[in-house]
Design a protein around this motif. Structure first.
Motif, PDB file in Angstrom:
ATOM      1  N   ALA A  17       0.850  -1.192   0.000  1.00  9.87           N
ATOM      2  CA  ALA A  17       0.000   0.000   0.000  1.00  9.87           C
ATOM      3  C   ALA A  17       0.885   1.242   0.000  1.00  9.87           C
ATOM      4  O   ALA A  17       1.950   1.265   0.619  1.00  9.87           O
ATOM      5  N   CYS A  19      -0.861   4.446   0.322  1.00  6.18           N
ATOM      6  CA  CYS A  19      -1.636   5.568   0.871  1.00  6.18           C
ATOM      7  C   CYS A  19      -2.679   5.086   1.873  1.00  6.18           C
ATOM      8  O   CYS A  19      -3.165   3.953   1.803  1.00  6.18           O
ATOM      9  N   MET A  20      -3.012   5.977   2.794  1.00  8.36           N
ATOM     10  CA  MET A  20      -4.120   5.766   3.717  1.00  8.36           C
ATOM     11  C   MET A  20      -4.653   7.127   4.127  1.00  8.36           C
ATOM     12  O   MET A  20      -3.965   8.144   3.992  1.00  8.36           O
ATOM     13  N   VAL A  34      -7.413   2.366   3.614  1.00  7.62           N
ATOM     14  CA  VAL A  34      -6.090   2.048   3.074  1.00  7.62           C
ATOM     15  C   VAL A  34      -6.275   1.523   1.658  1.00  7.62           C
ATOM     16  O   VAL A  34      -7.159   0.699   1.404  1.00  7.62           O
ATOM     17  N   THR A  36      -4.447  -0.336  -1.738  1.00  9.75           N
ATOM     18  CA  THR A  36      -3.300  -1.141  -2.159  1.00  9.75           C
ATOM     19  C   THR A  36      -2.794  -0.699  -3.525  1.00  9.75           C
ATOM     20  O   THR A  36      -3.473   0.006  -4.268  1.00  9.75           O
ATOM     21  N   CYS A  59     -10.372  -5.179  10.423  1.00 10.37           N
ATOM     22  CA  CYS A  59     -10.945  -4.756   9.150  1.00 10.37           C
ATOM     23  C   CYS A  59     -12.463  -4.805   9.259  1.00 10.37           C
ATOM     24  O   CYS A  59     -13.036  -5.839   9.575  1.00 10.37           O
TER      25      CYS A  59
END
Length: 206
Positions: A17, A19-20, A34, A36, A59
């Protein structure tokens, strides 16, 4: 997630990943999205929740997403609304999406195919040339109900300012392009003036 904890909470992803983003519209829990970044596999959006009482991360939603995800920003008003910058064989794209209420069944990254939900495509932020370097979402303060949200997207030559109505429509408010604008690489909202936006290139701040 708490730097003061001796045993930090960890959540594992099946793919890498880049970015979040925090779900700013979620006021009562610690939620994040998040994205991927796999070149060959189907990419995913993971919605994760941090349980402060037990120092655990789980999750709470898993969604398929087209292309390789480079950036994420979430609405501060609508808990299910977010935007992403991603690439596929046709180039760079920026789109708005809405989450559903699906649940993922495995919090260790070993999710089954049937657990993956579909995102609702809200609309696209169009008109960019080349790479989209920046995606920023304005923060609407609590109590400012009914106000429009703003999204700014930047490529190397243009700054585009968008308005998002509560019904989900996307309208381009402004497009700034001048000969002086070259090689834009980043930008952000002024935290004290929601109509002011600061941009940067390799050496200059505007």
């Amino acid at each position: 997630m708490d730097y003061q904890q001796d045993n930090p909470a960890v959540y594992g992803l099946k793919f890498e990943a880049r970015c979040m983003a925090p779900r700013l519209g979620e006021k009562d829990s610690h939620n994040f999205i998040v994205g991927t970044h796999s070149l060959k596999e189907k990419n995913e959006i993971h919605v994760i929740d941090f349980k402060e009482e037990t120092n655990e991360v789980e999750c709470i939603g898993l969604y398929s997403h087209p292309g390789e995800i480079w950036q994420l920003q979430a609405s501060s008003c609508d808990t299910d609304l977010f935007a992403s910058v991603y690439t596929d064989s046709k180039g760079w794209h920026c789109s708005a999406w809405k989450l559903g209420d699906g649940k993922a069944g495995d919090k260790d990254g070993g999710e089954a195919e049937e657990d993956i939900q579909k995102l609702k495509h809200v609309g696209d932020f169009k008109g960019h040339e080349g790479a989209i370097s920046t995606l920023k979402w304005s923060v609407v303060e609590e109590g400012d109900e009914g106000g429009e949200e703003s999204v700014v997207t930047i490529d190397s030559k243009r700054v585009r300012w968008w308005k998002l109505a509560q019904g989900g429509s996307i309208d381009e408010g402004k497009c700034l392009t001048t000969p002086e604008i070259k090689g834009l690489t980043t930008g952000c909202f002024d935290p004290h003036h929601d109509l002011h936006f600061v941009t940067g290139d390799s050496r200059n701040i505007s």
